[in-house]
Scaffold this motif. Structure first.
Motif, PDB file in Angstrom:
ATOM      1  N   ALA A 267       0.816  -1.215   0.000  1.00  0.00           N
ATOM      2  CA  ALA A 267       0.000   0.000   0.000  1.00  0.00           C
ATOM      3  C   ALA A 267       0.848   1.263   0.000  1.00  0.00           C
ATOM      4  O   ALA A 267       0.521   2.249  -0.664  1.00  0.00           O
ATOM      5  CB  ALA A 267      -0.941   0.001   1.214  1.00  0.00           C
ATOM      6  N   VAL A 268       1.954   1.246   0.745  1.00  0.00           N
ATOM      7  CA  VAL A 268       2.780   2.449   0.896  1.00  0.00           C
ATOM      8  C   VAL A 268       3.959   2.438  -0.073  1.00  0.00           C
ATOM      9  O   VAL A 268       4.201   3.406  -0.789  1.00  0.00           O
ATOM     10  CB  VAL A 268       3.285   2.591   2.348  1.00  0.00           C
ATOM     11  N   LEU A 269       4.693   1.327  -0.096  1.00  0.00           N
ATOM     12  CA  LEU A 269       5.870   1.263  -0.961  1.00  0.00           C
ATOM     13  C   LEU A 269       5.513   0.979  -2.412  1.00  0.00           C
ATOM     14  O   LEU A 269       6.337   1.187  -3.305  1.00  0.00           O
ATOM     15  CB  LEU A 269       6.828   0.181  -0.453  1.00  0.00           C
ATOM     16  N   ARG A 270       4.308   0.471  -2.642  1.00  0.00           N
ATOM     17  CA  ARG A 270       3.815   0.228  -4.005  1.00  0.00           C
ATOM     18  C   ARG A 270       4.786  -0.640  -4.813  1.00  0.00           C
ATOM     19  O   ARG A 270       5.200  -0.286  -5.923  1.00  0.00           O
ATOM     20  CB  ARG A 270       3.554   1.545  -4.730  1.00  0.00           C
ATOM     21  N   VAL A 271       5.128  -1.779  -4.251  1.00  0.00           N
ATOM     22  CA  VAL A 271       6.060  -2.667  -4.940  1.00  0.00           C
ATOM     23  C   VAL A 271       5.369  -3.568  -5.963  1.00  0.00           C
ATOM     24  O   VAL A 271       6.040  -4.274  -6.734  1.00  0.00           O
ATOM     25  CB  VAL A 271       6.827  -3.544  -3.919  1.00  0.00           C
ATOM     26  N   GLY A 272       4.051  -3.575  -5.987  1.00  0.00           N
ATOM     27  CA  GLY A 272       3.339  -4.411  -6.942  1.00  0.00           C
ATOM     28  C   GLY A 272       1.842  -4.219  -6.844  1.00  0.00           C
ATOM     29  O   GLY A 272       1.347  -3.434  -6.020  1.00  0.00           O
ATOM     30  N   GLY A 273       1.112  -4.943  -7.687  1.00  0.00           N
ATOM     31  CA  GLY A 273      -0.336  -4.854  -7.707  1.00  0.00           C
ATOM     32  C   GLY A 273      -0.981  -6.012  -6.972  1.00  0.00           C
ATOM     33  O   GLY A 273      -0.327  -6.761  -6.232  1.00  0.00           O
ATOM     34  N   LEU A 274      -2.291  -6.201  -7.211  1.00  0.00           N
ATOM     35  CA  LEU A 274      -3.051  -7.233  -6.502  1.00  0.00           C
ATOM     36  C   LEU A 274      -2.542  -8.630  -6.844  1.00  0.00           C
ATOM     37  O   LEU A 274      -2.422  -9.489  -5.958  1.00  0.00           O
ATOM     38  CB  LEU A 274      -4.534  -7.106  -6.849  1.00  0.00           C
ATOM     39  N   ALA A 275      -2.258  -8.882  -8.120  1.00  0.00           N
ATOM     40  CA  ALA A 275      -1.782 -10.209  -8.523  1.00  0.00           C
ATOM     41  C   ALA A 275      -0.459 -10.549  -7.832  1.00  0.00           C
ATOM     42  O   ALA A 275      -0.279 -11.672  -7.338  1.00  0.00           O
ATOM     43  CB  ALA A 275      -1.611 -10.267 -10.041  1.00  0.00           C
ATOM     44  N   GLU A 276       0.447  -9.580  -7.776  1.00  0.00           N
ATOM     45  CA  GLU A 276       1.730  -9.805  -7.100  1.00  0.00           C
ATOM     46  C   GLU A 276       1.512 -10.018  -5.601  1.00  0.00           C
ATOM     47  O   GLU A 276       2.184 -10.858  -4.985  1.00  0.00           O
ATOM     48  CB  GLU A 276       2.674  -8.630  -7.328  1.00  0.00           C
ATOM     49  N   VAL A 351      11.461 -12.032  -5.712  1.00  0.00           N
ATOM     50  CA  VAL A 351      12.075 -11.047  -6.611  1.00  0.00           C
ATOM     51  C   VAL A 351      11.653 -11.308  -8.049  1.00  0.00           C
ATOM     52  O   VAL A 351      11.403 -10.376  -8.827  1.00  0.00           O
ATOM     53  CB  VAL A 351      13.612 -11.078  -6.478  1.00  0.00           C
ATOM     54  N   GLY A 352      11.553 -12.575  -8.423  1.00  0.00           N
ATOM     55  CA  GLY A 352      11.119 -12.903  -9.765  1.00  0.00           C
ATOM     56  C   GLY A 352       9.732 -12.374 -10.069  1.00  0.00           C
ATOM     57  O   GLY A 352       9.460 -11.881 -11.177  1.00  0.00           O
ATOM     58  N   ILE A 353       8.839 -12.435  -9.094  1.00  0.00           N
ATOM     59  CA  ILE A 353       7.471 -11.940  -9.289  1.00  0.00           C
ATOM     60  C   ILE A 353       7.435 -10.418  -9.287  1.00  0.00           C
ATOM     61  O   ILE A 353       6.789  -9.794 -10.141  1.00  0.00           O
ATOM     62  CB  ILE A 353       6.552 -12.505  -8.188  1.00  0.00           C
ATOM     63  N   LEU A 354       8.152  -9.792  -8.365  1.00  0.00           N
ATOM     64  CA  LEU A 354       8.095  -8.336  -8.233  1.00  0.00           C
ATOM     65  C   LEU A 354       8.880  -7.620  -9.319  1.00  0.00           C
ATOM     66  O   LEU A 354       8.422  -6.604  -9.868  1.00  0.00           O
ATOM     67  CB  LEU A 354       8.635  -7.916  -6.865  1.00  0.00           C
ATOM     68  N   GLU A 355      10.054  -8.126  -9.659  1.00  0.00           N
ATOM     69  CA  GLU A 355      10.946  -7.396 -10.553  1.00  0.00           C
ATOM     70  C   GLU A 355      10.893  -7.883 -12.000  1.00  0.00           C
ATOM     71  O   GLU A 355      10.931  -7.081 -12.934  1.00  0.00           O
ATOM     72  CB  GLU A 355      12.387  -7.481 -10.032  1.00  0.00           C
ATOM     73  N   ARG A 356      10.804  -9.205 -12.173  1.00  0.00           N
ATOM     74  CA  ARG A 356      10.901  -9.742 -13.526  1.00  0.00           C
ATOM     75  C   ARG A 356       9.553 -10.106 -14.140  1.00  0.00           C
ATOM     76  O   ARG A 356       9.505 -10.609 -15.267  1.00  0.00           O
ATOM     77  CB  ARG A 356      11.827 -10.959 -13.520  1.00  0.00           C
ATOM     78  N   GLY A 357       8.469  -9.851 -13.399  1.00  0.00           N
ATOM     79  CA  GLY A 357       7.143 -10.102 -13.941  1.00  0.00           C
ATOM     80  C   GLY A 357       6.799 -11.564 -14.109  1.00  0.00           C
ATOM     81  O   GLY A 357       5.910 -11.914 -14.889  1.00  0.00           O
ATOM     82  N   GLN A 358       7.477 -12.452 -13.396  1.00  0.00           N
ATOM     83  CA  GLN A 358       7.179 -13.875 -13.483  1.00  0.00           C
ATOM     84  C   GLN A 358       5.987 -14.218 -12.590  1.00  0.00           C
ATOM     85  O   GLN A 358       5.481 -13.367 -11.857  1.00  0.00           O
ATOM     86  CB  GLN A 358       8.420 -14.690 -13.085  1.00  0.00           C
TER      87      GLN A 358
END
Length: 392
Positions: A267-276, A351-358
């Motif tokens: 919510a605050v750092l916004r590292v990803g969306g709902l799916a992530e 990291v793969g999910i957050l950064e590389r879109g896996q």
């Protein structure tokens, strides 16, 4: 199964009512998330204060101050010479830059002139960086003055008024400042920008899951020493149900802790969306189960609370340090050691999910290793589980 679930819920209620444990396992990570946001929330950048003493006050000196203040990385604070020297003596500042008298006049006449860099010690790392920036801007101001002077010299005797020369050269000088002929193109490894938050957030999550769950093994050892577990066996509980209840309690506790930490992170750092968010939450449940298995194994192997504590700290610190919790271990010995840690596989999957879109489907090896560690630990713990000091 119902009795095991009842034990797990009672353990969770006890955890939620313990302010000390909540402060360590929930409040402290949230504070770390806050500090992370303060440091990395706006991106990693340099910003510093340049303490300037203008003894000249001429047009070139004012132009230098104006251009420094226009930089995003610099905040100019103008001081008197006495104020700057006093602040340096008190170590209130480590560096100050003095524009000498006659600075503008010297540049106008083509003479060389130097700024004075007053510093305490080496001026500090920040002061040295600011000195480089000030030197670069001052040289640019000097070069622009030289361009104007050369133009005046070349057109001397042509009847072109100096005001018209200034009118011609000023836009060219301004354009050269706004659009320098040489720029720097930043290229990130693998062609994409690396966001430190994508590793820091998973690192904090996994580290505190490791700490809180493995340290929770102390409580079970203490209950065994005091005879609490043995008294529970006088009820309708079997040893298997008691083991399953305690194991489920650890998993439930870790899952709740992860959920509480993930909400402010997303919510605050916004590292990803709902799916992530959903995928990271599922990985956290798997990590909680694997670490819970380790905690139960520790409980079954040790005999005293101190042994449980030291075992938990050693395992957690080994995995945190050598597992690349907050940095990429690269190649070499660290990379080899990281293969023996749960942190590597848990953090790499996040990291793969957050950064590389896996997605989870791409994380077969990472998820398989985590599940395998958990299963092996649970099997070992179940085989050695004891409800009393002398017998199982």
């Amino acid at each position: 199964m119902a009795l095991s679930l009842h034990i797990a819920i009672l353990e969770l209620k006890r955890y939620l009512s313990n302010r000390g444990e909540l402060a360590f396992s929930v409040a402290l990570p949230i504070v770390l998330f806050g500090l992370t946001y303060a440091v990395f929330g706006g991106g990693v950048s340099f910003h510093a204060t340049a303490n300037i003493v203008d003894l000249d006050g001429g047009p070139a000196a004012r132009e230098l101050v104006r251009r420094l203040d226009a930089l995003d990385t610099i905040t100019v604070r103008e001081r008197t010479l006495e104020s700057a020297e006093s602040a340096l003596d008190r170590s209130a500042i480590l560096a100050a830059f003095v524009i000498p008298e006659g600075f503008s006049e010297a540049l106008e006449s083509g003479e060389s002139v130097s700024l004075t860099f007053k510093r305490r010690g080496n001026g500090g790392e920040e002061g040295q960086i600011v000195a480089g920036i000030v030197r670069s801007v001052a040289q640019e101001v000097g070069r622009q003055g030289r361009v104007r002077r050369l133009a005046m010299s070349a057109l001397e005797g042509s009847g072109v008024p100096p005001a018209l020369i200034d009118e011609w050269t000023a836009p060219l000088i301004a354009d050269s400042w706004d659009n320098p002929p040489v720029g720097v193109d930043v290229q990130y490894l693998e062609g994409e920008e690396s966001n430190l938050l994508y590793r820091v957030v998973p690192g904090i999550l996994v580290m505190f899951l490791m700490f809180t769950i493995t340290l929770g093994s102390q409580t079970l050892v203490e209950e065994r020493r005091l005879g609490t577990l043995e008294r529970l066996m006088t009820t309708r509980l079997t040893a298997a149900q008691l083991f399953l209840g305690k194991f489920s309690a650890h998993v439930l506790r870790g899952s709740v802790q992860s959920l509480v930490l993930l909400v402010p992170a997303f919510a605050v750092l916004r590292v990803g969306g709902l799916a992530e968010f959903v995928q990271i939450a599922l990985i956290c449940v798997l990590v909680a189960a694997s670490v819970s298995g380790l905690a139960m194994a520790i409980t079954s192997l040790v005999r005293t609370r101190d042994q449980a504590s030291w075992s938990a700290v050693f395992i957690t610190m080994f995995m945190t340090i050598f597992g690349g919790t907050f940095f990429d271990v690269g190649d070499g010995l660290l990379e080899v050691l990281s293969r023996f840690t749960l942190n590597r596989y848990a953090i790499e999957s996040m990291v793969g999910i957050l950064e590389r879109g896996q997605n989870l489907g791409d994380m077969g090896v990472e998820l398989g290793v985590q599940a395998g560690v958990g299963v092996c630990a649970v099997v070992l713990a179940a085989a050695l589980f004891r409800t009393s000091e002398g017998r199982g």
